[in-house]
Design a protein around this motif. Structure first.
Motif, PDB file in Angstrom:
ATOM      1  N   ASN A 223      -4.903   1.698   0.452  1.00  0.00           N
ATOM      2  CA  ASN A 223      -4.140   2.102  -0.722  1.00  0.00           C
ATOM      3  C   ASN A 223      -4.639   1.259  -1.887  1.00  0.00           C
ATOM      4  O   ASN A 223      -4.463   0.043  -1.894  1.00  0.00           O
ATOM      5  CB  ASN A 223      -2.651   1.835  -0.456  1.00  0.00           C
TER       6      ASN A 223
ATOM      7  N   LYS B  78      -0.097 -12.709   0.577  1.00  0.00           N
ATOM      8  CA  LYS B  78       1.339 -12.425   0.704  1.00  0.00           C
ATOM      9  C   LYS B  78       1.679 -12.269   2.188  1.00  0.00           C
ATOM     10  O   LYS B  78       0.826 -11.915   2.992  1.00  0.00           O
ATOM     11  CB  LYS B  78       1.685 -11.134  -0.039  1.00  0.00           C
TER      12      LYS B  78
ATOM     13  N   ASP C 139      -3.674   0.689  -4.757  1.00  0.00           N
ATOM     14  CA  ASP C 139      -2.689  -0.017  -5.582  1.00  0.00           C
ATOM     15  C   ASP C 139      -2.345  -1.394  -5.041  1.00  0.00           C
ATOM     16  O   ASP C 139      -2.264  -2.368  -5.768  1.00  0.00           O
ATOM     17  CB  ASP C 139      -1.382   0.803  -5.664  1.00  0.00           C
ATOM     18  N   ASN C 140      -2.083  -1.424  -3.723  1.00  0.00           N
ATOM     19  CA  ASN C 140      -1.612  -2.698  -3.185  1.00  0.00           C
ATOM     20  C   ASN C 140      -2.455  -3.166  -2.004  1.00  0.00           C
ATOM     21  O   ASN C 140      -2.114  -4.131  -1.345  1.00  0.00           O
ATOM     22  CB  ASN C 140      -0.143  -2.570  -2.758  1.00  0.00           C
ATOM     23  N   GLN C 141      -3.548  -2.474  -1.768  1.00  0.00           N
ATOM     24  CA  GLN C 141      -4.449  -2.808  -0.664  1.00  0.00           C
ATOM     25  C   GLN C 141      -3.763  -2.766   0.695  1.00  0.00           C
ATOM     26  O   GLN C 141      -4.194  -3.418   1.635  1.00  0.00           O
ATOM     27  CB  GLN C 141      -5.129  -4.154  -0.917  1.00  0.00           C
ATOM     28  N   ASN C 142      -2.675  -2.019   0.760  1.00  0.00           N
ATOM     29  CA  ASN C 142      -2.125  -1.692   2.074  1.00  0.00           C
ATOM     30  C   ASN C 142      -3.053  -0.695   2.749  1.00  0.00           C
ATOM     31  O   ASN C 142      -3.959  -0.146   2.128  1.00  0.00           O
ATOM     32  CB  ASN C 142      -0.736  -1.078   1.924  1.00  0.00           C
TER      33      ASN C 142
ATOM     34  N   ASP D 174       0.558  -3.465   6.218  1.00  0.00           N
ATOM     35  CA  ASP D 174       0.060  -4.529   5.341  1.00  0.00           C
ATOM     36  C   ASP D 174      -1.255  -5.098   5.856  1.00  0.00           C
ATOM     37  O   ASP D 174      -2.069  -5.611   5.106  1.00  0.00           O
ATOM     38  CB  ASP D 174       1.060  -5.696   5.284  1.00  0.00           C
TER      39      ASP D 174
ATOM     40  N   ASN E 233      -7.882  -6.479   4.179  1.00  0.00           N
ATOM     41  CA  ASN E 233      -6.745  -6.634   5.083  1.00  0.00           C
ATOM     42  C   ASN E 233      -6.980  -6.046   6.463  1.00  0.00           C
ATOM     43  O   ASN E 233      -6.046  -5.856   7.228  1.00  0.00           O
ATOM     44  CB  ASN E 233      -5.484  -6.043   4.449  1.00  0.00           C
TER      45      ASN E 233
ATOM     46  N   SER F  78      -5.908 -10.325   1.306  1.00  0.00           N
ATOM     47  CA  SER F  78      -6.128  -9.794  -0.041  1.00  0.00           C
ATOM     48  C   SER F  78      -5.311 -10.532  -1.096  1.00  0.00           C
ATOM     49  O   SER F  78      -5.835 -10.898  -2.140  1.00  0.00           O
ATOM     50  CB  SER F  78      -5.800  -8.299  -0.071  1.00  0.00           C
ATOM     51  N   ASP F  79      -4.035 -10.751  -0.843  1.00  0.00           N
ATOM     52  CA  ASP F  79      -3.204 -11.337  -1.899  1.00  0.00           C
ATOM     53  C   ASP F  79      -2.392 -12.525  -1.422  1.00  0.00           C
ATOM     54  O   ASP F  79      -1.503 -12.990  -2.123  1.00  0.00           O
ATOM     55  CB  ASP F  79      -2.273 -10.262  -2.475  1.00  0.00           C
TER      56      ASP F  79
END
Lengths: 231, 1159
Positions: free
Chosen positions: B328, B242, B330-333, B352, B214, B239-240
């Motif tokens: 991060n 989103k 967990d959520n690739q933030n 993000d 990201n 990454s996702d």
């Protein structure tokens, strides 16, 4: 040129509300501001909308006439449309309205305008001013081209009167120039103050008696022709 | 014998612009591009700053134009291998790389790519965010739109397998035997416009680019934003996939870094702001945070753009570059560690997505190319020029550099440089003869108004830009049911070469005599299609452009059904219009082969020299008694400290050596009449008046340093040698008036970057920072014991000037302030108090001298602006035709601008602009002929009643009663007529026809606008929009995706002055529930005062509407400018709501009025 103002749309409507087919005639003559075909179209559109508000349908057509005050021109322009229309609405001055009533005498012609005065156009100011009252007895030759009949509130033939202050006229609250002061200035400029001091006798208004009627180039009658031939 | 050929290396915006300028002047251009398509970096961008124009939209027409210009030979997929010879007679060997596709037969249909099994090759164009195949067309709007095979990835060429593309290609274009080919060309001169690369951000490990998915770079982010990009314009993080909701931008990634790029990349601050603004427009719930060192603006109106970004778009700016990014797990933030100068704390914020503004670097192969061309590169690897006053001449005669390969530059500057480089390159070449330039267009098909219209309709999907928001196949089916439509089809991209070919083919095949294209906007693409149909033998004016993107799909993104219905209406309106269009022929006029240059500063002189070099007579008018302008006041120029006097002397010698230049000192232009090709000028000096007759005008009236009355005791008695401006310091330095050991305080931004209505100007003057650094360094060198404090807001220097800034910081105290410092005079001593942000303490400095950096103020432009009828902005600078792509042209043909009358800029930029203006002015001079669009008024003398209404409303003296004639009727001068149509609206006699915008063409549109039979489309509103402001504003609104109700049906007119009362009444009579009129703001009218005439008609009609049963609220006149996209949507939304409230209009009249009447 004749200076006109369009009547209120409601007044026009009241005049013609009982008709279903009207001809709207603009005039390309001296009518000012110019009331040619596009003005006629706009009036037609407005009337159509107005008629609809009363639940009525209006059929209209806009045309323009080179000069409505000329019987030949007016007649020839109007003729093709007469059968299809119940009435005519004229965007000329009063002369045009009268003339259309004459040349198209099977139907009535209504005025869409109020004729204000015979005026001259000042292009720079987009204004129209009454310089002449068509009094029938022109004295402009003695007044340096400024008319005291149209220009002086009191129509004085010999002026100025005591009501002028600093060149302005008491009538109307010292806003308008005194015509006689203007006359004085003009004559002085051309070194013709001799004319200013001339006594001008009371004016003869008879030539301006209504209705005025002038004949020019009257054709010879047959009797006159015979007389001429026999000379 | 010199050749007519000029080679341009690089097919980006700079190369394209240089090529078009040269080609229009009549030279043959060989345009070498290493990839398979033109477009370069600009094609990759989503939007351009500060106007947020869609980048590809304004570029694509230029790309197409250069590919089809008869004087340009496009050598795509080619590289320069060797250059020998001398200026005027170079021999250049060009390698044409094997494409394995026969471009003569390739249609660009893309079927091969769809079948190619190699689908996962990272696309260079998408910056690795998307994929391409081994056989590919780099991007949808590619020009030429032809496929090439990647020799390293193709299965057949590497492993001797596959050949699927060959099977798939119906045109049989695949050619496995294609070989590299080397061709030698004779060229007179070369322009290098190879552009830039960007630093690989993974070199800076703390940002973990390439490791954290990201973290993306700026160009990748452009692709994410782009509607034609890998995510279709959805802001989905890698990454996702989103939606990214919190986005951080980090400036100076590698730039201004001694170890990586020891210079400022110049335009990153601006594009970050742009990306931030566009992000917020895409998704208003996104937060945008920008981490920066100094916000650096590099051009006109950009300071204001940043202010808007902060206030209107809520972008958050944090000073200080983050030290670290952590993911991060967990959520690739991403956790970004940064300083907060407001609190003085180090904070960690979560985002993000992080976008890195990676440094602009020279092209990877710049050194090799420099060797091939035998030109030098500068210390940081960009191509070198002679000195700092020269941006264009390389170190070898006959080779010129343009755009960012010389120094990072934004689009507007690159375009100006391109024009300048073209002017210089042309001096070595001889123009093509008439014989060689003749264009053979097919003869025009004779079309009579009596012929039955045969209409072809082409509806663009624009990728998903249109097709994603409405049912395009339904539109095609619908249009087939309309009268006279013979053929209708949809295109993926109507602007593609493929569609152009189809249009031509269909005209031929089906004998079409009218064409309608429903696509983006006529403002950018009309000409493209007009040219296409002309090439098919159809007159250009038998074409109508229907905007279903800017005016429909982009503004009704959430209501596909209604957007489709509206598109049906718009297309039906277009079809109704096109039937009544007539063939029109261009109006041609001769060009007087002389030029007028207004202003004798360095800019004016440079422009005059370029024109005189080509053998044309030049008249230069200067207000003052000497040439040289501001240069007379400067001591040393730039950081290479060129002596201003010597430099000016050199220029003057060159200037005076041109015998075809006549200089008029102490003179002023007092009257300008006429139009391009034939201007009648009156020049006045003390003694006499002089008449000139010229073909073109260049305006270079310059600017001057602001005298900051009211600031810091400036100009007060006894303080003249204590408080001074930078220019006054310059004078003191020249005269050695300073003493050693003094304390000097420099205060920046005195009177510039002020709030609206504040003490000074709102803009950034751009050149003062480097002037201040230059002076500080010089003072310190000459007077080593001086103490210098520089109090600044942001330091704005670009390119390698950065290094001088570092040098200055070593011995000079730089203090940044938020609140302006105070200067107190006590006993003849100055004391300066400033609150230093970094240490958060108030400092008081006893100063011997205070030096103020004040803005450049344009010299008086109002009276000249009125004479030449050219627009000025609110700050008094002249307004160019287009901020990005036409920086040296006025909207009025034949008049050009250059230098500081356009906006603050340095000497090199001014000279580049001067040359560019000269190059553009040379186009009509060299061709000897000008053309005017046939959109002009025509008087029917039989209907004219000589009332002079047309003369009254015309602001260009183009129409009026000709009193020299025996018969007094109005006459229109087609070369002067600008095509506003005001006269046609004002004419009471219907004697004036506005060609191409005639009543007979507009009435059918008005009628069709309200005729669609879609029940829920009430209220139905007819909107008349002026081309330049409100229609452009509607375009801006579309490009920015501001949504508004579908109820309006826009009709484009050139000016609101074109709209007579009868149009408005007709709309109501046809059943419109409301009529909306949008024009330029009062004072901004493109036709000077056309909007006043509309205003008058508006009031006259408004007064009477109520009497005929129409609530005047249904009738609205608004002024909306081209940039007010947001406002357009707001005003339209509000008007639609209002009309909705009033309810559908019934013939009975509005209820409100009935109540009134009853009362």
């Amino acid at each position: 040129m004749i200076i006109t103002q369009q009547k209120d749309i409601n007044e026009i409507y009241e005049m013609i509300k009982d008709y279903k087919k009207i001809l709207i005639a603009g005039c390309d003559g001296c009518c000012q501001p110019p009331r040619s075909i596009n003005e006629a179209t706009v009036l037609g559109q407005l009337l159509e909308l107005k008629f609809k508000t009363k639940g009525k349908n209006l059929t209209w057509r806009s045309i323009t006439v080179l000069r409505q005050c000329d019987d030949k021109i007016a007649a020839s322009t109007i003729r093709p449309f007469l059968d299809d229309h119940e009435t005519i609405l004229s965007l000329a001055c009063g002369l045009g309205v009268v003339m259309l009533n004459k040349v198209a005498d099977k139907i009535l012609t209504y005025p869409a305008q109020n004729s204000q005065f015979g005026g001259a156009q000042n292009n720079g100011e987009n204004s129209f001013i009454q310089y002449c009252e068509t009094c029938g007895n022109c004295m402009l030759g003695m007044t340096g081209g400024v008319c005291p009949i149209a220009g002086c509130a009191k129509h004085l033939s010999n002026g100025p009167c005591g009501g002028t202050v600093n060149g302005l006229c008491e009538v109307g609250g010292y806003k308008n120039p005194c015509a006689w002061i203007e006359i004085y200035k003009r004559l002085k400029r051309f070194n013709r103050l001799d004319m200013f001091t001339l006594y001008r006798p009371a004016r003869d208004y008879r030539p301006a008696t209504s209705p005025a009627y002038i004949v020019i180039n009257k054709p010879y009658t047959n009797e006159e022709k015979i007389t001429e031939e026999n000379k | 014998m010199a050749s007519s050929n000029v080679m341009v290396i690089g097919g980006g915006i700079s190369g394209i612009e240089a090529s078009l300028t040269l080609a229009d002047q009549g030279y043959r251009v060989l345009l070498v591009e290493q990839t398979s398509s033109l477009g370069g970096r600009m094609a990759q961008l989503d939007k351009t700053f500060p106007t947020l124009d869609c980048s590809i939209c304004i570029l694509a027409p230029k790309m197409v134009e250069s590919s089809r210009h008869p004087n340009i030979e496009l050598l795509a997929y080619s590289e320069v291998q060797q250059v020998t010879g001398i200026a005027g007679n170079f021999k250049v060997k060009v390698l044409k790389k094997a494409k394995y596709v026969n471009w003569d037969v390739c249609t660009g249909c893309g079927a091969c790519s769809e079948k190619c099994p190699m689908k996962k090759i990272p696309s260079e164009f998408e910056e690795g965010m998307g994929n391409r195949q081994a056989i590919y067309i780099p991007f949808p709007q590619a020009v030429p739109r032809k496929a090439v095979i990647d020799v390293e990835k193709c299965l057949y060429l590497t492993k001797n397998a596959c050949k699927l593309c060959e099977k798939e290609c119906e045109a049989g274009a695949i050619n496995w035997d294609d070989k590299d080919e080397v061709i030698e060309y004779d060229v007179a001169s070369i322009i290098v416009a190879t552009g830039f690369d960007q630093l690989d951000p993974s070199l800076i490990d703390r940002y973990h680019y390439g490791e954290y998915p990201n973290v993306v770079n700026a160009m990748q982010y452009e692709r994410l934003l782009s509607a034609s990009g890998p995510t279709g314009g959805e802001l989905l993080r890698p990454s996702d996939k989103k939606h990214a909701r919190a986005i951080a931008f980090i400036s100076c990634v590698g730039s201004r870094n001694e170890d990586l790029c020891a210079y400022c990349s110049k335009f990153c601050c601006m594009y970050q702001t742009k990306e931030g603004v566009v992000t917020r427009e895409h998704a208003p719930d996104t937060t945008v945070t920008i981490f920066f060192n100094d916000i650096r603006v590099i051009g006109k109106n950009q300071e204001e753009f940043i202010e808007r970004a902060k206030e209107e778009y809520g972008l958050k700016y944090y000073r200080g570059i983050p030290g670290d990014i952590r993911e991060n797990p967990d959520n690739q933030n991403l956790f970004v560690k940064h300083a907060n100068l407001d609190t003085g704390e180090v904070e960690i914020s979560e985002f993000d997505l992080v976008v890195l503004a990676n440094a602009v670097t020279p092209r990877k192969n710049a050194r090799e190319l420099a060797q091939i061309l035998d030109i030098e590169t500068n210390g940081v690897g960009f191509f070198k020029t002679k000195d700092s006053t020269e941006d264009l001449s390389s170190t070898r005669e006959g080779i010129y550099v343009s755009g960012s390969c010389q120094s990072p530059d934004d689009i507007a500057n690159s375009v100006a440089k391109a024009g300048g480089a073209a002017a210089l390159a042309a001096t070595h070449a001889i123009p093509l003869s008439d014989e060689e330039t003749r264009i053979d267009l097919p003869p025009l098909k004779p079309i009579s108004p009596l012929d039955e219209p045969r209409i072809g309709v082409f509806i663009c999907r624009c990728g998903i830009n249109i097709a994603g928001y409405m049912d395009v196949p339904e539109l095609v089916e619908y249009s087939k049911t309309l009268p006279h439509v013979v053929y209708s089809m949809e295109n993926k991209y109507s602007c593609s070469q493929l569609t152009q070919d189809i249009i031509k083919e269909k005209i031929e095949e089906l004998d079409l005599n009218r064409i309608v294209v429903a696509a983006c906007t006529p403002r950018t693409h009309e000409i493209l299609f007009q040219k296409t149909i002309r090439e098919a033998g159809l007159n250009e004016y038998l074409f109508t452009f229907v905007s279903i993107r800017e005016l429909d799909s982009w503004v009704h993104m959430r209501d596909n059904k209604r957007a489709t219905d509206k598109a049906k209406d718009l297309i039906r309106m277009g079809i109704a219009r096109v039937q009544y269009q007539r063939p029109e022929l261009k109006i041609k006029g001769a060009v007087v082969p002389e030029a007028l240059v207004i202003g004798g500063g360095i800019t004016g002189m440079s422009a005059a020299i370029e024109i005189a070099t080509k053998g044309f007579k030049v008249h230069l008018v200067e207000k003052k008694d000497e040439l040289g302008g501001q240069l007379n006041l400067i001591y040393k120029i730039n950081f290479d400290r060129i002596d201003s006097k010597q430099f000016l002397e050199g220029k003057l010698n060159e200037f005076l050596s041109h015998k075809s230049i006549t200089t008029y000192l102490n003179s002023e232009v007092v009257d300008v009449k006429g139009s391009i090709g034939d201007f009648k000028i009156k020049v006045k000096n003390k003694e006499k008046k002089l008449d000139l007759n010229v073909g073109v005008i260049i305006v270079a009236t310059g600017a001057h340093e602001h005298e900051p009355e009211g600031w810091y005791h400036y100009g007060e008695e006894g303080l003249n040698d204590k408080v001074m401006t930078q220019l006054e310091l310059s004078k003191n330095l020249r005269e050695n008036k300073l003493k050693d050991g003094e304390t000097l305080v420099f205060i920046h931004c005195v009177g510039s970057r002020q709030p609206e209505g504040g003490k000074g100007v709102t803009y950034c003057s751009l050149i003062c920072c480097s002037e201040s650094i230059r002076h500080a360094l010089y003072v310190k060198e000459k007077y080593p014991n001086s103490n210098i404090y520089v109090l600044y807001r942001d330091i704005r220097v670009g390119g390698d000037e950065e290094q001088y800034y570092w040098a200055a910081r070593e011995n000079i105290n730089y203090l940044r302030f938020n609140d302006y410092p105070e200067v107190i005079v006590k006993n003849g001593r100055l004391s300066v108090t400033v609150s230093d942000i970094l240490t958060q303490v108030d400092l008081t400095i006893d100063a011997d001298r205070v030096v103020l950096s004040t803005p450049l103020i344009p010299n008086e432009t109002k009276s000249l602006g009125e004479l030449i009828k050219c627009a000025r902005d609110q700050k008094g600078f002249f307004l160019e035709a287009h901020v990005k792509l036409r920086p040296v042209d006025f909207a009025t043909d034949g008049i050009y601008l250059a230098g500081t009358c356009h906006g603050p800029k340095g000497i090199a930029d001014s000279i580049s602009q001067a040359r560019a203006a000269a190059a553009h002015a040379l186009i009509p001079l060299m061709s000897g002929e000008v053309e005017n669009e046939p959109i002009v008024s025509i008087v029917n003398p039989a209907l004219c009643i000589a009332c002079q209404e047309c003369e009254r409303v015309c602001n260009f003296g183009a129409i009026g009663v000709n009193f020299d004639n025996d018969i007094l009727v109005s006459e229109s001068n087609p070369l002067l007529c600008k095509g506003c149509g005001d006269c046609a609206a004002a004419c009471p006699a219907g004697a004036i026809i506005m060609s191409h915008f005639a009543d007979e063409q507009l009435y059918p549109m008005i009628a069709e606008a309200v005729r669609g039979d879609y029940v829920d489309e009430r209220p139905r509103i007819v909107a008349f929009l002026c081309n330049w402001c409100s229609y452009a504003g509607a375009d801006t609104c579309g490009v920015s995706r501001f949504q508004y109700p579908t109820n309006i049906r826009p009709i484009r007119v050139m000016c609101t002055g074109r709209i007579p009362k009868r149009f408005i009444l007709r709309a109501f009579l046809e059943g419109a529930d409301g009529v909306f009129i949008g024009g330029c703001h009062i004072g901004d009218c493109h036709y000077i005062e056309g909007n006043y005439d509309m205003l008058q008609r508006y009031h006259e009609l408004r007064d009477v509407l109520e009497k005929v049963g129409i609530n005047p609220e249904r009738y609205r006149l608004e002024w909306i400018s081209a940039s007010e996209g947001k406002r357009f949507s707001q005003v339209v939304t509000e008007f639609v709501e209002k009309v909705k409230e009033l309810g559908p209009r019934s013939d009975k009249g509005d209820r409100i009025i009935n109540i009134k009447e009853a009362a």
